[in-house]
Design an enzyme around this catalytic site. Structure first.
Site, PDB file in Angstrom:
ATOM      1  N   ASP A 168      26.071  30.795  28.475  1.00 41.94           N
ATOM      2  CA  ASP A 168      27.281  31.521  28.045  1.00 41.94           C
ATOM      3  C   ASP A 168      27.754  30.961  26.706  1.00 41.94           C
ATOM      4  O   ASP A 168      28.173  31.714  25.819  1.00 41.94           O
ATOM      5  CB  ASP A 168      28.407  31.422  29.094  1.00 41.94           C
ATOM      6  CG  ASP A 168      28.498  32.684  29.955  1.00 41.94           C
ATOM      7  OD1 ASP A 168      27.425  33.256  30.288  1.00 41.94           O
ATOM      8  OD2 ASP A 168      29.624  33.095  30.309  1.00 41.94           O
ATOM      9  N   LYS A 200      21.851  15.628  33.504  1.00 44.27           N
ATOM     10  CA  LYS A 200      22.977  14.689  33.529  1.00 44.27           C
ATOM     11  C   LYS A 200      22.476  13.485  34.321  1.00 44.27           C
ATOM     12  O   LYS A 200      23.008  13.132  35.377  1.00 44.27           O
ATOM     13  CB  LYS A 200      24.191  15.377  34.190  1.00 44.27           C
ATOM     14  CG  LYS A 200      25.458  14.568  34.202  1.00 44.27           C
ATOM     15  CD  LYS A 200      26.156  14.489  32.846  1.00 44.27           C
ATOM     16  CE  LYS A 200      27.356  13.553  32.949  1.00 44.27           C
ATOM     17  NZ  LYS A 200      27.997  13.292  31.639  1.00 44.27           N
ATOM     18  N   ASP A 209      26.622  17.616  28.793  1.00 45.76           N
ATOM     19  CA  ASP A 209      27.893  17.629  28.051  1.00 45.76           C
ATOM     20  C   ASP A 209      27.633  17.491  26.552  1.00 45.76           C
ATOM     21  O   ASP A 209      28.232  18.191  25.729  1.00 45.76           O
ATOM     22  CB  ASP A 209      28.867  16.567  28.580  1.00 45.76           C
ATOM     23  CG  ASP A 209      28.247  15.197  28.770  1.00 45.76           C
ATOM     24  OD1 ASP A 209      27.013  15.049  28.648  1.00 45.76           O
ATOM     25  OD2 ASP A 209      29.006  14.236  29.058  1.00 45.76           O
ATOM     26  N   ASP A 216      23.079  28.149  33.471  1.00 38.07           N
ATOM     27  CA  ASP A 216      24.070  29.223  33.519  1.00 38.07           C
ATOM     28  C   ASP A 216      25.174  28.948  32.509  1.00 38.07           C
ATOM     29  O   ASP A 216      25.553  29.810  31.715  1.00 38.07           O
ATOM     30  CB  ASP A 216      24.651  29.319  34.935  1.00 38.07           C
ATOM     31  CG  ASP A 216      25.748  30.356  35.022  1.00 38.07           C
ATOM     32  OD1 ASP A 216      25.504  31.495  34.578  1.00 38.07           O
ATOM     33  OD2 ASP A 216      26.841  30.028  35.520  1.00 38.07           O
ATOM     34  N   TYR A 268      22.665  26.628  43.333  1.00 39.26           N
ATOM     35  CA  TYR A 268      22.599  28.037  43.718  1.00 39.26           C
ATOM     36  C   TYR A 268      21.903  28.251  45.059  1.00 39.26           C
ATOM     37  O   TYR A 268      21.956  29.349  45.617  1.00 39.26           O
ATOM     38  CB  TYR A 268      21.862  28.853  42.651  1.00 39.26           C
ATOM     39  CG  TYR A 268      22.723  29.212  41.460  1.00 39.26           C
ATOM     40  CD1 TYR A 268      23.172  28.228  40.592  1.00 39.26           C
ATOM     41  CD2 TYR A 268      23.086  30.525  41.199  1.00 39.26           C
ATOM     42  CE1 TYR A 268      23.962  28.552  39.497  1.00 39.26           C
ATOM     43  CE2 TYR A 268      23.869  30.858  40.116  1.00 39.26           C
ATOM     44  CZ  TYR A 268      24.304  29.865  39.266  1.00 39.26           C
ATOM     45  OH  TYR A 268      25.085  30.195  38.188  1.00 39.26           O
TER      46      TYR A 268
HETATM   47  C1  IPM Z   1      24.260  34.997  35.118  1.00 41.94           C
HETATM   48  C2  IPM Z   1      25.442  35.281  35.978  1.00 41.94           C
HETATM   49  C3  IPM Z   1      25.060  35.054  37.441  1.00 41.94           C
HETATM   50  C4  IPM Z   1      24.659  33.597  37.595  1.00 41.94           C
HETATM   51  C5  IPM Z   1      26.151  35.417  38.455  1.00 41.94           C
HETATM   52  C6  IPM Z   1      26.635  36.842  38.245  1.00 41.94           C
HETATM   53  C7  IPM Z   1      25.708  35.205  39.861  1.00 41.94           C
HETATM   54  O1  IPM Z   1      26.522  34.504  35.600  1.00 41.94           O
HETATM   55  O2  IPM Z   1      23.234  35.694  35.264  1.00 41.94           O
HETATM   56  O3  IPM Z   1      24.329  34.095  34.285  1.00 41.94           O
HETATM   57  O4  IPM Z   1      25.510  32.744  37.838  1.00 41.94           O
HETATM   58  O5  IPM Z   1      23.477  33.308  37.453  1.00 41.94           O
HETATM   59 MN    MN Z   2      26.142  33.269  33.878  1.00 38.60          MN
END
Ligand code: IPM
Ligand code: MN
Length: 342
Positions: free
Chosen positions: A242, A181, A214, A238, A130
């Site tokens: 999710d 990793k 992984d 990140d 990032y």
């Molecule tokens: C999150 C989002 C952000 C990230 C994006 C929107 C830049 O996906 O907060 O997880 O990648 O950190």
């Molecule tokens: Mn995210």
């Protein structure tokens, strides 16, 4: 508390309104100021996050953000210009993301309940891939070259890892897993592993483990109960969070805190979800992730009693109405119910 509100775009404005309702119900003395950053401001003025606003924001204790992202704005402009800029400018060292299945909520994993899915991801929030290091040469040609370098400092890894151990010490299991990793990313992975080993020596009571990212994804689906506190670098964090949202009821339940650890700037709390233009303005968004972010903010600010009451209220309401959120029950009704329960 001195709280800056950034409702942002789409459902961000709808869910943040519910957090504010719940904040009011706690009785915590809070002074709020709203900043209308987001797609509308950008389309009107070309400004994303003016320096003057950034400077003002620094004087708050806490920022509550809804979501940013607008269908008429090229993807990335608002995310990088607001979210990432705040993370970097305010040195929001840790992105704390609970993966917690609430009673009454269905997990995407069949036959898993709240006892199986209750862990926390400590995501490094200021560097890695990032950081934006790298470049593009001969763009658009058949000989195009792109490099994207991961920046890793001992300082940033160490403060996250230390935070993870301190957090684990307050949890019954007191277990910390490093997720990386290291078998392939020998430079970055080596730094993280050495730092983890050094810091863990200061916490003899904690149990430690290591998972390649992984394999962590595999275990999150097949055996989520094995995690307590997971610490990892930015992009891995990140991605796995999710997946964490998916197994704990979806993005409507995933909260996060971007924490400044040295008191030089406010911490920022936001639901993990985006602005969801497809359902914006319809009262369909689930405000629980935003309200859970408020819970994290109160907890971080030392308002423990108010935080406990907010979490208890969320748990009570969700247990009753989870199946109807987004269908039978509007965003505002869920917020009203939580505020009432508080
Ligand atoms: C999150 C989002 C952000 C990230 C994006 C929107 C830049 O996906 O907060 O997880 O990648 O950190
Ligand atoms: Mn995210």
């Amino acid at each position: 508390m001195k709280i800056a509100l950034i409702p942002g775009d789409g459902v961000g404005t709808e869910v943040l309104a519910e957090s504010v309702k719940v904040l009011d119900a706690t009785g915590v003395a809070a002074e709020t100021h709203t900043y209308d950053l987001g797609g509308e401001l950008y389309l009107r003025t070309g400004e994303v996050l003016p320096d003057s606003v950034l400077a003002e924001l620094r004087d708050f204790d806490t920022i509550l953000l809804g979501a940013v992202g607008h269908p008429d704005v090229k993807p990335g402009i608002l995310e990088r210009g607001i979210l990432l800029r705040l993370r970097f400018a305010f040195d929001l060292a840790v992105n704390l993301r609970p993966v917690k299945l609430l009673p009454g909520v269905d997990s995407a994993l069949a036959a898993r309940g709240p006892a199986d899915i209750d862990f926390v991801v400590v995501r490094e929030n200021t560097e890695g891939l990032y950081a934006g290091a790298g470049g593009t040469l001969r763009e658009g040609s058949a000989h195009e070259i792109a490099t994207q370098e991961s920046v890793n400092t001992r300082l940033a890894a160490e403060r996250c890892i230390r935070f993870a151990f301190d957090l684990a010490a307050d949890r019954p299991r007191n277990e910390v897993m490093l997720c990386h990793k290291t078998n392939v990313l020998t430079h970055a992975g080596g730094l993280w592993q050495r730092t983890f080993d050094d810091v863990s020596a200061e916490y003899p009571d904690a149990a430690t483990s290591y998972g390649h990212v992984d394999a962590v994804c595999l275990w999150m689906v097949l055996d989520p109960g094995r995690f307590d506190v997971v610490v990892t670098e930015n992009l891995f964090g990140d991605i796995v969070t999710d997946l964490g949202a998916a197994i704990s009821g979806g993005l409507g339940y995933a909260a996060s805190g971007n924490l400044n650890l040295d008191g030089t700037a406010p911490s920022m709390f936001e639901p993990v979800h985006g602005s969801a233009p497809d359902i914006a303005g319809q009262g369909k968004a689930n405000p629980v992730a935003a309200i859970m972010s408020l819970w994290m903010a109160l907890h971080r600010a030392g308002e423990r009693d108010a935080a406990d009451r907010v979490l208890a209220a969320i748990e009570k309401v969700v247990a009753d109405v989870a199946p109807r959120i987004g269908t039978g029950l509007s965003t505002a009704q869920v917020g009203d119910d939580v505020a009432e329960a508080v």
